[in-house]
Design a protein around this motif. Sequence first.
Motif, PDB file in Angstrom:
ATOM      1  N   ASP A 246       0.658  -1.227   0.238  1.00 60.60           N
ATOM      2  CA  ASP A 246       0.150   0.004   0.006  1.00 60.60           C
ATOM      3  C   ASP A 246       1.294   1.278  -0.134  1.00 60.60           C
ATOM      4  O   ASP A 246       1.531   1.580   0.748  1.00 60.60           O
TER       5      ASP A 246
ATOM      6  N   ARG B 163       1.022   4.135   0.836  1.00 55.25           N
ATOM      7  CA  ARG B 163       0.522   4.878   1.824  1.00 55.25           C
ATOM      8  C   ARG B 163       0.953   4.849   2.823  1.00 55.25           C
ATOM      9  O   ARG B 163       1.296   5.686   4.011  1.00 55.25           O
TER      10      ARG B 163
ATOM     11  N   GLY C 168     -11.133   4.904 -10.067  1.00 58.82           N
ATOM     12  CA  GLY C 168     -11.073   4.798  -8.134  1.00 58.82           C
ATOM     13  C   GLY C 168     -12.362   3.863  -7.446  1.00 58.82           C
ATOM     14  O   GLY C 168     -13.787   4.270  -8.382  1.00 58.82           O
TER      15      GLY C 168
ATOM     16  N   LEU D 161     -14.879   2.746  -3.861  1.00 59.60           N
ATOM     17  CA  LEU D 161     -14.248   3.302  -2.513  1.00 59.60           C
ATOM     18  C   LEU D 161     -14.897   2.465  -2.729  1.00 59.60           C
ATOM     19  O   LEU D 161     -16.776   2.449  -2.114  1.00 59.60           O
TER      20      LEU D 161
ATOM     21  N   ILE E 180     -13.792  11.288  -3.027  1.00 59.74           N
ATOM     22  CA  ILE E 180     -12.615  10.470  -2.190  1.00 59.74           C
ATOM     23  C   ILE E 180     -12.291   9.330  -3.502  1.00 59.74           C
ATOM     24  O   ILE E 180     -11.303   9.339  -4.041  1.00 59.74           O
ATOM     25  N   ALA E 181     -12.960   8.894  -3.837  1.00 61.59           N
ATOM     26  CA  ALA E 181     -13.013   7.894  -4.704  1.00 61.59           C
ATOM     27  C   ALA E 181     -12.234   8.485  -6.222  1.00 61.59           C
ATOM     28  O   ALA E 181     -11.607   8.400  -6.769  1.00 61.59           O
TER      29      ALA E 181
ATOM     30  N   GLN F 185     -10.806  11.281  -6.160  1.00 60.68           N
ATOM     31  CA  GLN F 185      -9.148  11.466  -5.416  1.00 60.68           C
ATOM     32  C   GLN F 185      -7.997   9.916  -5.994  1.00 60.68           C
ATOM     33  O   GLN F 185      -7.333  10.670  -6.098  1.00 60.68           O
ATOM     34  N   LYS F 186      -8.562   9.084  -5.180  1.00 58.32           N
ATOM     35  CA  LYS F 186      -8.208   8.235  -5.542  1.00 58.32           C
ATOM     36  C   LYS F 186      -7.844   7.568  -7.439  1.00 58.32           C
ATOM     37  O   LYS F 186      -6.539   7.166  -7.022  1.00 58.32           O
TER      38      LYS F 186
END
Length: 491
Positions: free
Chosen positions: A400, A402, A449, A451, A467-468, A470-471
């Motif tokens: 991952d 992150r 993306g 989520l 958020i999806a 952004q991913k």
Amino acid sequence: MSLLSAYIMPHPPLAVPAVGRGSERGIPATMAAYYKVGSEIARQDPDTIIIVSPHAPTYADCFQIISGESEQMSLASFGAEKPILTMEYDRPLSTLIARHAQDNNIPVRLWTRDKGPAIRVDHGSFVPLYFVAVGQQSETDDTEALKLKAKIVRLSFSGLSPQAHREYGMAIRSAIEASGQDVIFIASGDLSHRLKKDGPYGLAPRGELFDRDLTSAIGRGDFGRLLTYSADLLEEVSECGLSSFNILGGVLAATNFEAELLSYDGTFGVGYAIAAFRNIVKDRPDLEKGGRAASGSGMRPDTRLSDKETPVIPWLTEGDPYVGLARHTIETYIKTGVKPHLSKAEWDALPSEMTESRAGAFVTLHKQGQLRGCIGTINPGYSSLAEEIISNAIAASTRDPRFASVKSEELPALEYSVDVLRPPEKIDSIDELDIKRYGVIVNSGMRRGLLLPNIDGIDSVEQQVDIARQKAGIGRSEPISLERFEVIRHK
């Protein structure tokens, strides 16, 4: 009939002696590796060689497959009209790759052209294939008129996302398996072009660091690492190989293989790496009896242990078997560095829906209530859900982007969940979403993306979609299409 082996090879024209005229001696490790790989491929005697070239005609929105009857190439634009390399195209395999890509919604263009009088120049293809042709030669063969024994499939990459390139590689691999042919895959590409102030492209502050990190990943076969480099880093270092390598990563996905970095040189201000990926076998759980499970079967053995014979499997004695498999996988991998291979007894002890069905799955890790890793697949890439969980568990704990890899001392504090995805369905509006019930997939071109549903801190469908976006790197003003999906969550 299968993928015999795969290689990463650079393409400096000066490596061909007719162009280099002695300057090739400045990259001795590269030249030795070139000749080694050329001879190695010749000994394997493949039916077809698939090569991805950064200098083949490229499109921003699709992958191109170059086909036809035959082709002649030289490095005339680099001052050497000879040697001339003649190759025949594998039209059936080219067509098969296009069909498998289209079946997976990957945009491809099959460009078929007839043999013409012009001698083409694509040094991204010519240089690696030159050393293959030299490797198959006898001492009496003409060194100025070379012809490859294997047929060729020549590919370009595209302007699409790194993940799209990986998915294209997976489609190529499925086409190879369906072809019934012995195939070699070559990913042509150079590393940073900005390693020296007096080099052709100047010096990038992070050029050397990038090459060091990339060659380390290549040497250990960690293609997941290649998906994590930022766009600004790649622009700074001016590489031309990563897209080819990401396609190769897809070709090798769901396999076990031995990776070896054979050479690296940066003498002339451009990074040249050669690597080999050998002993490629489909990634299946090993069985204590009956050997390796049949490739692609996804089924448990027919001969099951009776209840009286069933041994106790410690990691399955408590709690959910989906979570148990994810925990067992991560604990084994983090402690030993080796992916667990399930015994026949362990395989048989899993629920049938884990061993006899396929589905996308996400493995999520939390530590003290905070996210520690989450990796998954929308569509299945393995022959069974159990294998999907094993692969994604390792990725969630080590790849991952992150987070740093999980350390062994963290294992007792980890909390696990496994989400099994039901097939997604297209929707016309966010009004059809429910953050508790549905996950969302946001699409824009080949960017995608996702989520999951029912995530703490997500309070509205607008936030879920944002958020999806952004991913996937999709801007708020860009047009999108939406899909929703349900999951079965195991905790």
